[in-house]
Design a protein around this motif. Structure first.
Motif, PDB file in Angstrom:
ATOM      1  N   PRO A 165      42.132  40.953  53.202  1.00 55.62           N
ATOM      2  CA  PRO A 165      41.898  39.646  52.577  1.00 55.62           C
ATOM      3  C   PRO A 165      42.709  39.389  51.309  1.00 55.62           C
ATOM      4  N   GLY A 168      47.294  38.702  54.063  1.00 54.55           N
ATOM      5  CA  GLY A 168      47.280  37.672  55.120  1.00 54.55           C
ATOM      6  C   GLY A 168      45.908  37.356  55.674  1.00 54.55           C
ATOM      7  N   LEU A 195      32.727  32.514  40.326  1.00 58.43           N
ATOM      8  CA  LEU A 195      33.447  33.198  39.253  1.00 58.43           C
ATOM      9  C   LEU A 195      32.477  33.983  38.365  1.00 58.43           C
ATOM     10  N   ASP A 199      33.499  37.024  41.868  1.00 64.21           N
ATOM     11  CA  ASP A 199      34.173  36.906  43.168  1.00 64.21           C
ATOM     12  C   ASP A 199      35.573  36.370  42.946  1.00 64.21           C
ATOM     13  N   ARG A 200      36.465  36.634  43.872  1.00 67.10           N
ATOM     14  CA  ARG A 200      37.816  36.052  43.805  1.00 67.10           C
ATOM     15  C   ARG A 200      37.837  34.729  44.559  1.00 67.10           C
ATOM     16  N   ILE A 201      38.576  33.790  44.020  1.00 67.59           N
ATOM     17  CA  ILE A 201      38.737  32.514  44.709  1.00 67.59           C
ATOM     18  C   ILE A 201      39.914  32.673  45.663  1.00 67.59           C
ATOM     19  N   MET A 202      39.636  32.612  46.935  1.00 65.93           N
ATOM     20  CA  MET A 202      40.686  32.857  47.937  1.00 65.93           C
ATOM     21  C   MET A 202      41.695  31.706  47.941  1.00 65.93           C
ATOM     22  N   PHE A 204      44.091  31.687  45.735  1.00 68.11           N
ATOM     23  CA  PHE A 204      44.578  31.606  44.336  1.00 68.11           C
ATOM     24  C   PHE A 204      45.049  32.976  43.882  1.00 68.11           C
ATOM     25  N   ARG A 207      50.562  38.335  43.214  1.00 69.31           N
ATOM     26  CA  ARG A 207      50.990  39.567  42.536  1.00 69.31           C
ATOM     27  C   ARG A 207      52.260  39.330  41.710  1.00 69.31           C
ATOM     28  N   ARG A 210      53.437  33.690  38.537  1.00 68.16           N
ATOM     29  CA  ARG A 210      52.492  33.324  37.478  1.00 68.16           C
ATOM     30  C   ARG A 210      52.456  31.799  37.375  1.00 68.16           C
ATOM     31  N   HIS A 250      40.686  33.027  32.442  1.00 71.37           N
ATOM     32  CA  HIS A 250      41.845  33.888  32.136  1.00 71.37           C
ATOM     33  C   HIS A 250      42.916  33.070  31.433  1.00 71.37           C
ATOM     34  N   ARG A 253      46.374  34.523  31.471  1.00 75.52           N
ATOM     35  CA  ARG A 253      46.989  34.898  32.744  1.00 75.52           C
ATOM     36  C   ARG A 253      46.918  33.721  33.717  1.00 75.52           C
ATOM     37  N   ILE A 255      46.596  31.713  36.791  1.00 76.08           N
ATOM     38  CA  ILE A 255      46.303  32.012  38.198  1.00 76.08           C
ATOM     39  C   ILE A 255      46.331  30.674  38.922  1.00 76.08           C
ATOM     40  N   ASN A 258      48.095  29.768  45.814  1.00 73.46           N
ATOM     41  CA  ASN A 258      49.105  30.515  46.571  1.00 73.46           C
ATOM     42  C   ASN A 258      49.283  29.906  47.963  1.00 73.46           C
TER      43      ASN A 258
HETATM   44  N1  ACO Z   1      40.123  34.540  41.728  1.00 72.44           N
HETATM   45  C1  ACO Z   1      39.497  34.990  40.625  1.00 72.44           C
HETATM   46  N2  ACO Z   1      40.029  35.882  39.779  1.00 72.44           N
HETATM   47  C2  ACO Z   1      41.256  36.327  40.062  1.00 72.44           C
HETATM   48  C3  ACO Z   1      41.971  35.885  41.193  1.00 72.44           C
HETATM   49  C4  ACO Z   1      41.355  34.958  42.039  1.00 72.44           C
HETATM   50  N3  ACO Z   1      41.964  34.500  43.149  1.00 72.44           N
HETATM   51  N4  ACO Z   1      43.176  36.511  41.232  1.00 72.44           N
HETATM   52  C5  ACO Z   1      43.209  37.321  40.168  1.00 72.44           C
HETATM   53  N5  ACO Z   1      42.048  37.214  39.474  1.00 72.44           N
HETATM   54  C6  ACO Z   1      41.667  37.923  38.265  1.00 72.44           C
HETATM   55  C7  ACO Z   1      41.056  39.272  38.618  1.00 72.44           C
HETATM   56  O1  ACO Z   1      39.675  39.178  38.853  1.00 72.44           O
HETATM   57  C8  ACO Z   1      41.390  40.078  37.397  1.00 72.44           C
HETATM   58  O2  ACO Z   1      40.469  39.743  36.380  1.00 72.44           O
HETATM   59  P1  ACO Z   1      39.851  40.874  35.380  1.00 72.44           P
HETATM   60  O3  ACO Z   1      41.059  41.406  34.654  1.00 72.44           O
HETATM   61  O4  ACO Z   1      38.911  40.120  34.534  1.00 72.44           O
HETATM   62  O5  ACO Z   1      39.233  41.887  36.278  1.00 72.44           O
HETATM   63  C9  ACO Z   1      42.757  39.535  36.983  1.00 72.44           C
HETATM   64  O6  ACO Z   1      42.846  38.223  37.522  1.00 72.44           O
HETATM   65  C10 ACO Z   1      43.880  40.368  37.518  1.00 72.44           C
HETATM   66  O7  ACO Z   1      43.638  40.665  38.884  1.00 72.44           O
HETATM   67  P2  ACO Z   1      44.636  41.541  39.748  1.00 72.44           P
HETATM   68  O8  ACO Z   1      44.025  41.868  41.074  1.00 72.44           O
HETATM   69  O9  ACO Z   1      45.147  42.679  38.937  1.00 72.44           O
HETATM   70  O10 ACO Z   1      45.817  40.492  39.913  1.00 72.44           O
HETATM   71  P3  ACO Z   1      46.992  40.569  40.887  1.00 72.44           P
HETATM   72  O11 ACO Z   1      48.028  39.651  40.365  1.00 72.44           O
HETATM   73  O12 ACO Z   1      47.366  41.944  41.187  1.00 72.44           O
HETATM   74  O13 ACO Z   1      46.335  39.970  42.226  1.00 72.44           O
HETATM   75  C11 ACO Z   1      45.989  38.926  44.274  1.00 72.44           C
HETATM   76  C12 ACO Z   1      47.008  39.271  43.185  1.00 72.44           C
HETATM   77  C13 ACO Z   1      45.513  40.216  44.946  1.00 72.44           C
HETATM   78  C14 ACO Z   1      46.676  38.051  45.320  1.00 72.44           C
HETATM   79  C15 ACO Z   1      44.784  38.195  43.622  1.00 72.44           C
HETATM   80  O14 ACO Z   1      45.234  37.061  42.929  1.00 72.44           O
HETATM   81  C16 ACO Z   1      43.704  37.810  44.627  1.00 72.44           C
HETATM   82  O15 ACO Z   1      42.855  38.636  44.947  1.00 72.44           O
HETATM   83  N6  ACO Z   1      43.736  36.542  45.158  1.00 72.44           N
HETATM   84  C17 ACO Z   1      42.775  36.111  46.138  1.00 72.44           C
HETATM   85  C18 ACO Z   1      43.183  36.566  47.542  1.00 72.44           C
HETATM   86  C19 ACO Z   1      44.358  35.762  48.081  1.00 72.44           C
HETATM   87  O16 ACO Z   1      44.418  34.539  47.987  1.00 72.44           O
HETATM   88  N7  ACO Z   1      45.313  36.506  48.704  1.00 72.44           N
HETATM   89  C20 ACO Z   1      46.517  35.906  49.298  1.00 72.44           C
HETATM   90  C21 ACO Z   1      47.719  36.223  48.441  1.00 72.44           C
HETATM   91  S1  ACO Z   1      49.184  35.418  49.032  1.00 72.44           S
HETATM   92  C22 ACO Z   1      49.726  36.372  50.273  1.00 72.44           C
HETATM   93  O17 ACO Z   1      49.453  37.518  50.425  1.00 72.44           O
HETATM   94  C23 ACO Z   1      50.574  35.721  51.351  1.00 72.44           C
END
Ligand code: ACO
Length: 326
Positions: A165, A168, A195, A199-202, A204, A207, A210, A250, A253, A255, A258
């Motif tokens: 998750p 892809g 939040l 939970d992560r918002i999918m 958004f 890696r 920015r 954040h 940072r 976010i 995507n």
């Molecule tokens: N929702 C909420 N918080 C987030 C999100 C999000 N989507 N993305 C990052 N954060 C927060 C994390 O909780 C973390 O917070 P904390 O420091 O308070 O714990 C901080 O931002 C850093 O998180 P990392 O996992 O280190 O950030 P990274 O840049 O490595 O993560 C990732 C990238 C894995 C894609 C992440 O943004 C995420 O989980 N997104 C949601 C899943 C998603 O949409 N995936 C598809 C990506 S696109 C692709 O693969 C084609």
């Protein structure tokens, strides 16, 4: 372009299209497997195992790397559509010669040609998602290829990484989020609640980026053209609200949205069921995976990172905790 390093001229394009038409068809061994598995396996696992079977069959003829890549890319949508129809108790549809890659996928899924605007949107999606440098699945494909395994095995490895998750696997969760929010006025409370629970918002975050993923801008415009206006309004409200709340949480940072956020809306609009979103991503990304494999093998060296051992040292058998075996 990704396989050969240059854009094709008309003759090369026409040859490639003819090859795609010819190679869309699945061997009986894969159809037989899909018939048996359609009730039990999840779509991506069925796709992954079908790729493995294709690899086992193809290795006897040992075609060139690019030939294998073209054959596999052509067959990916046929596998997904065949599996989907069998699962619904419907007869698989044979690919129709003369239809393009995206058009054939919609045709095979629905047993009728897709609307031109849907074919255009899916074609654009396939193009946008074809490659994206060293994302997790592509990196995995290159690592596997560096051992000199075959193309199909490297793609099987890539699919494993795509499934998660955080990569892809995200678009189905985006879709479920939009369904669960339901109406624009629910967006802020729903997202705040998630939040607060960490939970992560999918759909958004990224890696590398920015800022907004540039692919999402194009997908958003495609969505605006083909989705129901109320769904588009809901999606844009969720996008804006999530961006605002993530900035609050954040500020240091950025976010942003995507590629997966509007992918899910576009795929839904063209008639792809949510359980096939990641398989459809795999169909698109097979071009990039295989192009990276070709590139890796042009100047190959085995990937083998070193690791620093930081665990305990000097252990003796006497020091083993009681009740555990050495
Ligand atoms: N929702 C909420 N918080 C987030 C999100 C999000 N989507 N993305 C990052 N954060 C927060 C994390 O909780 C973390 O917070 P904390 O420091 O308070 O714990 C901080 O931002 C850093 O998180 P990392 O996992 O280190 O950030 P990274 O840049 O490595 O993560 C990732 C990238 C894995 C894609 C992440 O943004 C995420 O989980 N997104 C949601 C899943 C998603 O949409 N995936 C598809 C990506 S696109 C692709 O693969 C084609």
């Amino acid at each position: 372009m990704l396989w050969y390093g240059h854009l094709p001229n008309r003759q090369e394009l026409s040859t490639l299209e003819t090859r795609f038409s010819r190679e869309h068809v699945l061997p009986n061994q894969v159809i037989g497997f899909l018939k048996g598995e359609s009730k039990v396996a999840d779509p991506l696992s069925a796709l992954q195992t079908s790729v493995s079977i294709l690899g086992g069959l193809g290795s006897r003829n040992e075609p060139s790397l690019i030939d294998s890549s073209i054959g596999l890319t052509a067959r990916m949508p046929t596998i997904v559509a065949t599996y989907h129809r069998l699962r619904k108790g419907q007869e698989p549809v044979t690919p129709r010669p003369g239809l393009g890659h995206a058009a054939n996928y919609l045709y095979m899924l629905n047993a009728k040609p897709g609307r031109p605007e849907h074919v255009h949107a899916l074609d654009s999606y396939f193009t946008l998602l074809a490659d994206h440098s060293l994302n997790a699945s592509t990196f995995v494909a290159r690592i596997a290829a560096s051992t000199l395994t075959d193309v199909h095995s490297a793609v099987v490895a890539a699919i494993s990484a795509l499934k998660g998750p955080l990569h892809g696997g995200a678009p189905i969760y985006v879709w479920e989020m939009l369904q669960s929010i339901g109406k624009s006025e629910n967006a802020e409370s729903w997202l705040r609640d998630r939040l607060q629970k960490h939970d992560r918002i999918m759909g958004f975050g990224h890696r590398v980026y920015r800022t907004e993923d540039p692919r999402s801008r194009i997908l958003k415009e495609l969505a605006r053209q083909i989705v129901d206006p109320s769904l588009f309004e809901l999606a844009t409200t969720v996008e804006d609200t999530a961006r605002k709340l993530l900035r609050e949480q954040h500020p240091e940072r950025p976010i942003d949205v995507n590629v997966e956020f509007y992918s899910s809306v576009v795929l839904h609009a063209v008639g792809i069921p949510p359980e096939l979103f990641t398989c459809t991503f795999a169909c698109a990304r097979t071009v990039g995976w295989t192009a990276h494999i070709v590139e890796q093998l042009q100047d190959n060296r085995l990937f083998r990172p070193d690791a620093e051992y930081v665990g305990p040292e000097g252990l003796t058998l006497e020091a083993t905790p009681p009740g555990t075996s050495a």
